[in-house]
Scaffold this motif. Structure first.
Motif, PDB file in Angstrom:
ATOM      1  N   LYS A  25       0.812  -1.229   0.000  1.00  0.00           N
ATOM      2  CA  LYS A  25       0.000   0.000   0.000  1.00  0.00           C
ATOM      3  C   LYS A  25       0.838   1.269   0.000  1.00  0.00           C
ATOM      4  O   LYS A  25       0.396   2.314   0.468  1.00  0.00           O
ATOM      5  CB  LYS A  25      -0.984  -0.009   1.175  1.00  0.00           C
ATOM      6  CG  LYS A  25      -1.957  -1.186   1.130  1.00  0.00           C
ATOM      7  CD  LYS A  25      -2.975  -1.119   2.252  1.00  0.00           C
ATOM      8  CE  LYS A  25      -3.923  -2.310   2.187  1.00  0.00           C
ATOM      9  NZ  LYS A  25      -4.927  -2.275   3.264  1.00  0.00           N
ATOM     10  N   THR A  30       1.762   2.953  -2.775  1.00  0.00           N
ATOM     11  CA  THR A  30       1.684   3.103  -4.231  1.00  0.00           C
ATOM     12  C   THR A  30       2.450   4.334  -4.723  1.00  0.00           C
ATOM     13  O   THR A  30       2.896   4.356  -5.872  1.00  0.00           O
ATOM     14  CB  THR A  30       0.218   3.180  -4.699  1.00  0.00           C
ATOM     15  OG1 THR A  30      -0.501   4.112  -3.885  1.00  0.00           O
ATOM     16  CG2 THR A  30      -0.452   1.827  -4.616  1.00  0.00           C
ATOM     17  N   ASN A  31       2.605   5.347  -3.871  1.00  0.00           N
ATOM     18  CA  ASN A  31       3.383   6.524  -4.286  1.00  0.00           C
ATOM     19  C   ASN A  31       4.840   6.148  -4.548  1.00  0.00           C
ATOM     20  O   ASN A  31       5.441   6.587  -5.533  1.00  0.00           O
ATOM     21  CB  ASN A  31       3.309   7.623  -3.231  1.00  0.00           C
ATOM     22  CG  ASN A  31       1.934   8.264  -3.165  1.00  0.00           C
ATOM     23  OD1 ASN A  31       1.173   8.199  -4.127  1.00  0.00           O
ATOM     24  ND2 ASN A  31       1.602   8.869  -2.039  1.00  0.00           N
ATOM     25  N   TYR A  69      -2.365  -0.463  -8.375  1.00  0.00           N
ATOM     26  CA  TYR A  69      -3.426   0.540  -8.274  1.00  0.00           C
ATOM     27  C   TYR A  69      -4.800  -0.133  -8.155  1.00  0.00           C
ATOM     28  O   TYR A  69      -5.623   0.250  -7.324  1.00  0.00           O
ATOM     29  CB  TYR A  69      -3.425   1.425  -9.518  1.00  0.00           C
ATOM     30  CG  TYR A  69      -2.417   2.555  -9.520  1.00  0.00           C
ATOM     31  CD1 TYR A  69      -2.188   3.331  -8.387  1.00  0.00           C
ATOM     32  CD2 TYR A  69      -1.711   2.871 -10.681  1.00  0.00           C
ATOM     33  CE1 TYR A  69      -1.279   4.381  -8.407  1.00  0.00           C
ATOM     34  CE2 TYR A  69      -0.794   3.931 -10.713  1.00  0.00           C
ATOM     35  CZ  TYR A  69      -0.586   4.674  -9.575  1.00  0.00           C
ATOM     36  OH  TYR A  69       0.305   5.720  -9.580  1.00  0.00           O
ATOM     37  N   GLU A 112      -7.176   2.428  -5.902  1.00  0.00           N
ATOM     38  CA  GLU A 112      -6.810   3.545  -6.777  1.00  0.00           C
ATOM     39  C   GLU A 112      -7.113   3.169  -8.226  1.00  0.00           C
ATOM     40  O   GLU A 112      -6.257   3.221  -9.113  1.00  0.00           O
ATOM     41  CB  GLU A 112      -5.341   3.909  -6.570  1.00  0.00           C
ATOM     42  CG  GLU A 112      -5.066   4.361  -5.133  1.00  0.00           C
ATOM     43  CD  GLU A 112      -3.608   4.703  -4.885  1.00  0.00           C
ATOM     44  OE1 GLU A 112      -3.102   5.646  -5.514  1.00  0.00           O
ATOM     45  OE2 GLU A 112      -2.982   4.016  -4.059  1.00  0.00           O
ATOM     46  N   GLU A 113      -8.384   2.771  -8.428  1.00  0.00           N
ATOM     47  CA  GLU A 113      -8.793   2.222  -9.719  1.00  0.00           C
ATOM     48  C   GLU A 113      -8.700   3.241 -10.849  1.00  0.00           C
ATOM     49  O   GLU A 113      -8.387   2.886 -11.988  1.00  0.00           O
ATOM     50  CB  GLU A 113     -10.216   1.670  -9.628  1.00  0.00           C
ATOM     51  CG  GLU A 113     -10.369   0.459  -8.720  1.00  0.00           C
ATOM     52  CD  GLU A 113     -10.582   0.815  -7.252  1.00  0.00           C
ATOM     53  OE1 GLU A 113     -10.604   2.042  -6.928  1.00  0.00           O
ATOM     54  OE2 GLU A 113     -10.717  -0.111  -6.429  1.00  0.00           O
ATOM     55  N   ASN A 114      -9.010   4.504 -10.559  1.00  0.00           N
ATOM     56  CA  ASN A 114      -8.917   5.526 -11.607  1.00  0.00           C
ATOM     57  C   ASN A 114      -7.492   5.654 -12.132  1.00  0.00           C
ATOM     58  O   ASN A 114      -7.272   5.803 -13.341  1.00  0.00           O
ATOM     59  CB  ASN A 114      -9.406   6.875 -11.072  1.00  0.00           C
ATOM     60  CG  ASN A 114     -10.917   6.926 -10.941  1.00  0.00           C
ATOM     61  OD1 ASN A 114     -11.637   6.552 -11.864  1.00  0.00           O
ATOM     62  ND2 ASN A 114     -11.416   7.366  -9.797  1.00  0.00           N
ATOM     63  N   ASP A 115      -6.525   5.578 -11.218  1.00  0.00           N
ATOM     64  CA  ASP A 115      -5.120   5.637 -11.636  1.00  0.00           C
ATOM     65  C   ASP A 115      -4.751   4.406 -12.459  1.00  0.00           C
ATOM     66  O   ASP A 115      -3.956   4.493 -13.408  1.00  0.00           O
ATOM     67  CB  ASP A 115      -4.204   5.736 -10.417  1.00  0.00           C
ATOM     68  CG  ASP A 115      -4.309   7.082  -9.718  1.00  0.00           C
ATOM     69  OD1 ASP A 115      -4.373   8.097 -10.423  1.00  0.00           O
ATOM     70  OD2 ASP A 115      -4.367   7.109  -8.479  1.00  0.00           O
TER      71      ASP A 115
END
Length: 572
Positions: free
Chosen positions: A143, A145-146, A172, A177-180
């Motif tokens: 987690k 992701t950044n 993602y 973070e599905e949009n990403d």
């Protein structure tokens, strides 16, 4: 094959380290860890020098099966013995860290890789890229992701391979973070990028579509699959398509995919059963079960879990009880904790609390939070304050209070107009640092997805939205709609409660959906929480005066509103 290899190995008079390594690797890859470790320990007893291949085989075997702690344990032994890990070892260790979300150990492995492996000169990018891909995967699954994205961006587009893209998109998709995920997938397919996604990349994108109910994007991916010929992995992707279509509200498209499959496996059947369950079509699900049996597939524990879910959400109580009883008697499947929780949910939804409690007390294992939450949810539906308090007390004893359990108990008290108890529960939440999730709804429009919160006025068209909603409420009141003020859980008068109900996020999403949709085209709305009774009632009436079918997905199921009725038949 492993048995034949073992016979050859045993018959060898002289066994060198290569033959030992071959056997350890074979057992590890087959998931037979006891035999692999037995040989591993025997090598140490016979003082056969363990090389990096031996250590890596055991670590990789554990990591591939999700046994991260064991993989890390063997890696520590390797370091203590002074053996130097190679790229394969490090990638396996990172995979083990990812499987158990061991971020600290993953960072330590990253530091080691920087000091001893990575050179970043990209003259021979193969080994460096293997490690970086492993790091992206590890950080994403932990987690972070950044950090994963920083690692991804550190690789020049020309040096990325399909694994680089897939682990980032999958990270993602799997962690909210599905949009990403979909944005990155679109970048991967842009002109000038010759990288073709593999089956795993595509299924990660379909997973993101399913979570977002992004039907339009999912259809575009489906078209891409058909254009680019993925015959060798079609079964895998078709199963993902069934899941995507069903979770995006198009159960009919999910069935078309299923009916056109050349080959099916147990996942295909279970996916379709789950789809019908989510949409409340219990009778259709039972027909699918019959076809499944005729096709020669025997129901297993997962199948029965889905069937109990289907029965619970379709009000098929007696059928669900029969399925539970037949698990052991007809199919020799031992019920597990999740099956008991489903039965408690089934009986609680139906208000059969005596049987539900009997199930809880007859469980061969200690009931966990999932069981008590199922019972608490049933108490909220039927306003059973006493039993709700008992279930909440059990959750508190387990130390499993969360915003959902507090909210359920608060709703029970509010429906009973016990406002002091509502205040006490909210005070407990504040004291415990538990925050209630804000209700949020999103709806698909021609120009993308619009998101709304309760009382939201941030949308550029909010004046039109509120004006249309006020008009809709006035029109449905004229044909019989009466606001259910019990759903406004505040100690205020009924007129003010009506105003609070007016601003619920799903109503705002529906008004916007009507504004931007063509008549006759379904309006797809998703809510992060359970839809309230008043909004459900309002949607039923609104479906009588508009030409669009309203498809609402809440936190537990789908509702299809059309011509004044809902697919759930008032049972949810």
């Amino acid at each position: 094959m492993i048995q034949q290899a073992n016979k050859v190995f045993e018959s060898m008079e002289v066994k060198d380290v290569v033959s030992w390594n071959a056997m350890v690797t074979g057992y590890s890859q087959a998931g037979r860890f006891e035999e692999a470790l037995g040989l591993f320990e025997k090598m140490r007893e016979e003082k056969i020098e363990l090389d990096v291949v031996t250590w890596s085989a055991v670590i990789a075997g554990y990591a591939q099966k999700g046994h991260g702690y064991e993989a890390l344990g063997v890696f520590r032994q390797m370091q203590l013995c002074g053996s130097k890990p190679n790229v394969v070892t490090l990638v396996s260790v990172l995979s083990g860290c990812a499987s158990i979300a061991a971020l600290l150990q993953g960072k330590e492995t990253h530091c080691y890789a920087i000091k001893c492996v990575l050179n970043y000169d990209w003259n021979d990018p193969g080994e460096d890229l293997m490690v970086i891909n492993g790091l992206i995967d590890m950080y994403a699954k932990c987690k972070s992701t950044n950090v994963a994205r920083l690692m991804f961006d550190s690789v020049a587009p020309s040096d990325r391979n399909v694994v680089t893209w897939t682990v980032m998109i999958g990270g993602y998709a799997q962690h909210g973070e599905e949009n990403d995920a979909l944005k990155l997938f679109s970048e991967m397919l842009q002109e000038g990028n010759s990288m073709k996604p593999n089956a795993f990349t595509i299924c990660c994108a379909l997973m993101a579509c399913a979570h977002l109910a992004a039907l339009r994007f999912g259809k575009q991916i489906h078209a891409y699959i058909l254009r680019n010929r993925y015959e060798s992995v079609m079964l895998f992707m078709e199963n993902c398509l069934i899941d995507m279509y069903s979770k995006s509200g198009d159960i009919h498209a999910a069935r078309v995919v299923f009916d056109n499959m050349q080959h099916r496996n147990s996942v295909s059947w279970t996916s379709l059963l789950t789809a019908y369950g989510m949409h409340g079509y219990g009778e259709e699900a039972i027909k699918v079960l019959d076809y499944m049996r005729v096709a020669g597939f025997v129901p297993d524990g997962i199948t029965f879990l889905v069937l109990l879910y289907v029965c619970s959400h379709s009000g098929m109580v007696d059928q669900g009880i029969r399925f539970f009883e037949s698990m052991h008697t007809e199919y020799s499947v031992t019920p597990e904790l999740d099956h008991y929780a489903c039965m408690v949910d089934l009986l609680g939804r139906a208000g059969r609390f005596g049987q539900a409690l009997e199930f809880v007390h007859s469980m061969p294992m200690e009931p966990t939070a999932i069981v008590w939450i199922a019972l608490l949810s049933g108490c909220r539906i039927h306003g059973n304050v006493e039993l709700g308090e008992y279930a909440a007390a059990q959750l508190q004893e387990l130390g499993s209070e969360n915003d959902g359990s507090y909210t359920l108990l608060s709703n029970i008290y509010a429906n009973a107009r016990r406002w002091r108890d509502v205040a006490r529960v909210r005070s407990l939440m504040k004291y415990s640092g538990v925050k209630k999730r804000a209700g949020c709804s999103w709806v698909q429009g021609k120009k993308g997805t619009a998101t709304f919160y309760v009382g939201d006025r941030s949308h550029p068209q909010f004046e039109q939205i509120y004006k249309l909603l006020a008009d809709l409420i006035q029109r449905i009141k004229a044909i019989g709609y009466v606001p259910e003020t019990n759903c406004a859980l505040h100690d205020v008068d009924d007129e003010e409660k009506g105003d609070l109900l007016f601003e619920h996020s799903e109503k705002l999403a529906l008004a916007y959906g009507i504004l931007v949709s063509t008549p006759g085209v379904p309006i797809h709305i998703t809510k992060n929480l359970r839809v309230c009774t008043d909004c459900h009632n309002a949607f039923t009436y609104i479906s009588m005066i508009i030409d669009n079918e309203i498809i609402l997905r809440d936190s537990s199921r789908f509702h299809h509103f059309k011509s004044g009725s809902c697919s759930c038949r008032g049972y949810w």
